[in-house]
Every structure is written in structure tokens, then in C-alpha cells.
Design an enzyme around this catalytic site. Sequence first.
Site, PDB file in Angstrom:
ATOM      1  NE  ARG A  19      -2.452   4.841   0.549  1.00 42.44           N
ATOM      2  CZ  ARG A  19      -3.090   3.697   0.273  1.00 42.44           C
ATOM      3  NH1 ARG A  19      -2.425   2.680  -0.253  1.00 42.44           N
ATOM      4  NH2 ARG A  19      -4.384   3.564   0.493  1.00 42.44           N
ATOM      5  CB  SER A  59      -0.884   0.029   1.257  1.00 44.16           C
ATOM      6  OG  SER A  59      -1.845  -0.978   1.195  1.00 44.16           O
ATOM      7  CG  ASP A 103      -5.498  -6.979   2.112  1.00 48.73           C
ATOM      8  OD1 ASP A 103      -6.613  -7.098   1.562  1.00 48.73           O
ATOM      9  OD2 ASP A 103      -4.779  -5.981   1.948  1.00 48.73           O
TER      10      ASP A 103
HETATM   11  C1  S3P Z   1      -5.658  -1.130   0.182  1.00 47.12           C
HETATM   12  C2  S3P Z   1      -6.874  -1.150   0.823  1.00 47.12           C
HETATM   13  C3  S3P Z   1      -7.665  -2.376   0.995  1.00 47.12           C
HETATM   14  C4  S3P Z   1      -6.819  -3.618   0.815  1.00 47.12           C
HETATM   15  C5  S3P Z   1      -5.931  -3.550  -0.398  1.00 47.12           C
HETATM   16  C6  S3P Z   1      -5.007  -2.352  -0.312  1.00 47.12           C
HETATM   17  C7  S3P Z   1      -4.961   0.161   0.020  1.00 47.12           C
HETATM   18  O1  S3P Z   1      -8.694  -2.389   0.036  1.00 47.12           O
HETATM   19  O2  S3P Z   1      -7.639  -4.765   0.741  1.00 47.12           O
HETATM   20  O3  S3P Z   1      -5.168  -4.731  -0.509  1.00 47.12           O
HETATM   21  O4  S3P Z   1      -3.754   0.166  -0.303  1.00 47.12           O
HETATM   22  O5  S3P Z   1      -5.599   1.198   0.230  1.00 47.12           O
HETATM   23  P1  S3P Z   1     -10.097  -1.632   0.278  1.00 47.12           P
HETATM   24  O6  S3P Z   1      -9.810  -0.202   0.471  1.00 47.12           O
HETATM   25  O7  S3P Z   1     -10.904  -1.862  -0.956  1.00 47.12           O
HETATM   26  O8  S3P Z   1     -10.694  -2.275   1.482  1.00 47.12           O
END
Ligand code: S3P
Length: 442
Positions: free
Chosen positions: A34, A30, A326
Site C-alpha cells: 500500500r 500488506s 494468513d
Molecule cells: C491481504 C489480504 C488478505 C491476505 C493477503 C494480503 C491484503 O487477502 O490473505 O495475504 O494485503 O489486503 P484477502 O483479502 O483475499 O483475504
Amino acid sequence: MSASANPTTTRIDPATGPLSGHVLCPPDKSISHRCALFGAMSQGRTVIERYLVAQDTLSTLAAVESLGARVQRDGDRVVIDGVGLRGLTAPGGIVDVGNAGTLLRLLAGWIAGVPGLVVTLDGDASIRTRPMGRVIDPLRLMDAQIDATNDRFAPVTVTGGTLRGIEYTLPVASAQVKSCVLIAGMLAEGETTVVEPVASRDHTERMLAAAGAPLTRDGDRITIRTTDAIELGDTRVPGDPSSAAFPIAAALIVPGSTVHVDEVSTNWTRAGFVHIARRMGAQIEGPVEAPGTPHTTPEVTTTLSVTHGPLRGTTVEADEVPLAIDELPLVALLGCFAEPGEITTVTGAQELRVKETDRIAAVAEELGALGGKITPTDDGFIVEGTGGLIGGTLHSRGDHRMAMIGALAGLASAKGVDVVDMEAADVSYPTFLDDLAALRSR
Ligand code: S3P
């Protein structure tokens, strides 16, 4: 990654002894996404150390490069010369996001606010099934122009224009939707407020505030104002708690194991799995942030040390779900290894149905085929502990986390597991099998 046309089968034999040693936790997916996006939005140069080199996050580097940023990568060190918040160009007109839902949702928010830009976002077969209505709806409230397949799915064509600030209460607790609206909010006129029903990962808030964006948080309300420039600054990506959860779970299901996972982010919005596993009786030593730690706090890392022991059942409810979203398939795996008769229940997790695959169906069917007793429900599952799994064949369904669960199941099962399409793990954790092998060999 969608399931490959000719997937290979990888045999994972049961461990012949305890797992032991250290694993360096892979960089956070994540935060890497970003870093690439906010680095590209910055005016100047951003140096990123320990960028995640995996399929999903390579898609993000390729995407920002195709939109005008200059990207140089040497191993896991990435240098990005940004285009600025409004300096995007899109000569190709199409961006391929691969399997990356985060890239798809966050990029839509950026492009929507840059007048004159027209970009079609598309990806693999799995990405075309991921719900996009959740970002299309708030972006349209901001006056964005978006066309989508059946108005809800990729390919999605976003035509940039002048946006207006809104107040938006998230109908689903999704960090991706929150981030999309906040990014669009930086480009919109006035002020944009996102109200979260339940806390979800807060990397966008932490990173944008640190990059100088006018972002404030008051309880469940996050407000951002229009801005001309952000500067991400040099960043070292902390280890991914969602990846760390795999070696942690391995140690919890292979008898006698002690495993240390180094450089794991302690961010409380990602620490749900550690709390859930501890409730199940897991011995996990190491600090995680106190719940509610403010978004102005820098991300720090720690070593988590895990020792095998008996597991019991637990219950996970809606308010904890986004903090472990996750890792919930791994909670199902741990639930299988809980003492016979111990019940693990997950509720309020209907979001699992719209991940890389339907993870409620996938855990129930795939772990069921290995001897697990899992009952799927509309919004989660109920697992009856049997103290172990028999083994057999597990299909990853092209889902990286299912592939890695198959490997762990093989390690701790009576007969081992043949994992079909183990390569899916490359989406987030390409060194996973090597790390597991190193823990076995010590
Ligand atoms: C993520 C948010 C989550 C997660 C994904 C990564 C992110 O999804 O399941 O693997 O980086 O913001 P959702 O925001 O759809 O719950």
C-alpha cells in the site's frame, strides 16, 4: 512464486535445545504494498522507511515504476515521486505482478478509473489461478471495462474510464476486494460505500484517511468520495504480524524456548493469531489493540514475548477468520503440537482454498505426511493433537507460508524435515532461515 522447475531441498534438523533471543519482525507486506501504491498515487515525494524487501513487494515497486512513478531504493529505504491519482501512464501496456495477489487486485481498481489507460495485468502460474471475479464484478458495477481469461482469471486487461460510485456489500470478507473498490471509489463520480460482512485488515482505510482521502467509517460501512489528490506522507512500515507468527509459533513448539519478537504491529485487524494461540494456552506477553479500534488510529508496534508451554485445542469460526487468515496454516501446526487428544477446529475458512496454493489441502496432506492428524473439510480442518510430529519431507508447493511451516515442523519434529522449495519463503520473509538460525544458536 509458483513452484520452481527444479526446486532445491533444504534439510531442517530438530533443535537440540530451547530457542532464545530477539527477532526483529520483518516489515509488513500488506502495508508495504500500500505504501508503494499510495506513494505512487500521491502528488509529491514519499519517503518509506523499513519497506519490505521481498519478492512480492519488489514486484509492487517495479509495477508503479512502469506506470510512471519515480522509485529510488537504498536497502529498505524507498523514495517515491508520485504521479498523482490520475497521472498514470503505461507505455509498456503490461504489468507483471509476480506472485502478488494484493498488487493484482489493488492495481486493477486504480487503472480502472484512469481514462485512456489500457493495461494487462499478469503474473506467475499461481497468480493465474487466483479468483479475479471478486474484483471484476464490483468494478463492472462501477462501469469499468475489464477483460479476463474465462472472464475470471489473469491475465486481466483493464481499460480505464469514467467510473460511477456504488454501494457494494462484499460477498467475501476480503481486504483486497475492499481496497480495490475503495481505490476505484476515489476516482469515481460521487460516493462509494463498501459494506463488510466481517471485519478484515484495515490498512487501506487507515492509510487513505491519513493521506487526506475523504474516507469515513460507520460500523461495517466504509464510504469514500471522489477526490483529486492524496498525500501519503513519510511512513515507517510496522512489523508484519503474519511474519511474526512464525518465530512465535517456533517458540511455542520447541520445549523450553523464550523468544521476543520486536516491532510487531498491534493492529487489531491482524491480531487474530495472538488471540487464537492464547486460547490454546500460549504465553504471549505484549499488548495488541482492542477489537474495534477506529481506523483513524495510527499503526503502532510492540514487542511480543513468547514462552513455551503445553498447548490445548481451540475452535476458530468465520468471524475470526479474516483477522488471522494468513496464520491459519500455523494454527494447524500448533494443533498438531497440542496435548494428545486435544482437538483444534477451523471453520468458515474456505478462502484458504484460493490462496497461493489450496492451503486446506496443503496443510492436511503435507503435515499429514509428517505424522500430523489433520482432516480437511470444505471450509477448514480438524486437527487432533499428538504432542508432536515425526518428520519427513514437506513440499512447499511454491507457497511461502507452507515453506516456513515446513522449517518449523523440522525444528520441533523427532527426525527433522526436508523442505522442498524452501526458497518460496522469499516472497514475504527472505531472512526467515537466518532468524531461525540465530534463535537456535543462542
Ligand atoms: C491481504 C489480504 C488478505 C491476505 C493477503 C494480503 C491484503 O487477502 O490473505 O495475504 O494485503 O489486503 P484477502 O483479502 O483475499 O483475504
